[in-house]
Design an enzyme around this catalytic site. Structure first.
Site, short mmCIF file in Angstrom:
data_model
loop_
_atom_site.label_atom_id
_atom_site.label_comp_id
_atom_site.label_asym_id
_atom_site.label_seq_id
_atom_site.Cartn_x
_atom_site.Cartn_y
_atom_site.Cartn_z
N GLY A 288 50.36 20.28 101.22
CA GLY A 288 48.92 20.15 101.14
C GLY A 288 48.59 21.30 100.25
O GLY A 288 49.11 22.18 99.78
N THR A 289 47.27 20.92 99.51
CA THR A 289 47.00 21.71 98.58
C THR A 289 45.52 22.63 99.06
O THR A 289 45.66 23.42 99.53
CB THR A 289 46.86 21.08 97.22
OG1 THR A 289 46.04 19.79 97.44
CG2 THR A 289 47.98 20.76 96.79
N THR A 290 44.42 22.11 98.75
CA THR A 290 43.16 22.85 98.61
C THR A 290 42.28 22.73 99.77
O THR A 290 41.74 21.59 99.82
CB THR A 290 42.40 22.78 97.18
OG1 THR A 290 43.23 22.94 96.15
CG2 THR A 290 41.19 23.75 97.11
N LYS B 91 43.90 16.95 105.98
CA LYS B 91 44.13 18.46 106.06
C LYS B 91 43.09 19.00 106.72
O LYS B 91 43.50 20.35 107.23
CB LYS B 91 44.13 18.93 104.60
CG LYS B 91 45.04 18.09 103.63
CD LYS B 91 44.99 18.77 102.31
CE LYS B 91 45.62 18.05 101.32
NZ LYS B 91 45.46 18.47 99.88
N ALA C 27 47.54 19.69 91.22
CA ALA C 27 47.95 19.37 92.61
C ALA C 27 46.66 19.24 93.80
O ALA C 27 47.01 18.83 94.79
CB ALA C 27 48.87 20.61 93.26
#
EC number: 3.4.25.1
Length: 281
Positions: free
Chosen positions: A53-55, A86, A228
């Site tokens: 997972g990113t941001t 997320k 990403a």
């Protein structure tokens, strides 16, 4: 004893014996192999490829706090998933946004939810927001062995402090170190770009609507510079997950609300592709 409890339908004695209000302590005593920190990975060569997972971004406003995340998961230079979730409620007044190894992060959130629910059932009251943040810190620290092999989990925790009457944000490092952020926070691969946007747009007197707009602007800027991080995907109707936590509790914006908010940001970007400009003085 185990066969007897199964045949009679009764719970084992361990479930009926008074003990710690911590669900992790309970597992550690009776099923220690189920705790993530007790797992042993075989020696590996190189980096383990797993979806990440990113941001994640969070911002406070006078009535509470907003926690939001993009929807992209990546595995190396590939997009592993376009619509991953997320951001999750931890309980009625708090939420967690995950960055890092997606599978381990989601598992940690589920264990954290159980931890808070177990405490409330045993003690008859909720943990303080600070206590919740400390429990999450312990869980992250227990994952350090995995993190040393490239499977790190670095979440953001946000909630409404009913005792202080305001929203609060806690950030973490990979060792479980906890810091309270004063106004806003970011984590994940696009965090540096999102933080730059939030630093210029934040004001002390944000309304809830302005705070939700701010997090979408920050995620858009992150997606603009970090491959990403996923921006709003109008064609697939995939929009950031946006949650608001106030004295009324946790609320997630519906898809139509998120679409309208993202649409207004996208429309404004047609005129100003780099986003709103902050005053120089």
């Amino acid at each position: 004893m185990e066969a007897n409890t199964r045949s009679t339908g009764r719970l084992p004695a361990a479930f009926l014996t008074p003990g710690s209000s911590s669900f992790m302590d309970f597992l550690g005593e009776h099923q220690p192999e189920m705790l993530p920190g007790n797992r042993q990975l075989p020696p590996v060569q190189g980096v383990i490829e797993a979806p990440h997972g990113t941001t994640i971004v969070a911002v406070t406003f006078p009535g509470g706090v907003v926690l939001a995340g993009d929807r992209r998961a990546t595995m190396g230079n590939m997009i592993a998933q376009r619509d991953i979730e997320k951001v999750f409620p931890a309980d009625e007044y708090s939420a967690v946004g995950i960055a890092g190894t997606a599978g381990l992060a989601v598992e940690m959130v589920k264990l954290f939810q159980l931890e808070l629910e177990h405490f409330e059932k045993v003690e008859g009251a909720q943990l303080s927001l600070e206590g919740k943040a400390n429990r999450l810190s312990t869980m992250i620290r227990s994952n350090l062995g995995m993190a040393m092999q490239g499977l790190a989990v670095v979440p953001l925790f946000a909630g409404y402090d009913v005792d202080r009457g305001r929203g609060r944000i806690f950030s973490y490092d990979v060792t479980g170190g906890r810091s309270e952020e004063r106004h806003f926070a970011t984590t994940g691969s696009g965090s540096v770009f999102a933080r730059g946007a939030m630093k210029k747009l934040f004001r002390d007197d944000l309304t809830e609507e302005q705070a939700t707009t701010l997090v979408v602007q920050a995620l858009y800027d992150a997606a603009d510079d970090d491959s990403a991080t996923g921006g709003p995907d109008v064609a697939r109707r995939i929009y950031p997950i946006i949650t608001v936590i106030t004295e009324d509790g946790f609320r997630r914006l519906g898809e139509d609300e998120a679409a309208e908010l993202a649409g207004s940001v996208l429309q404004a970007r047609l005129e100003q592709p780099d986003g709103p400009r902050a005053a120089l003085l």
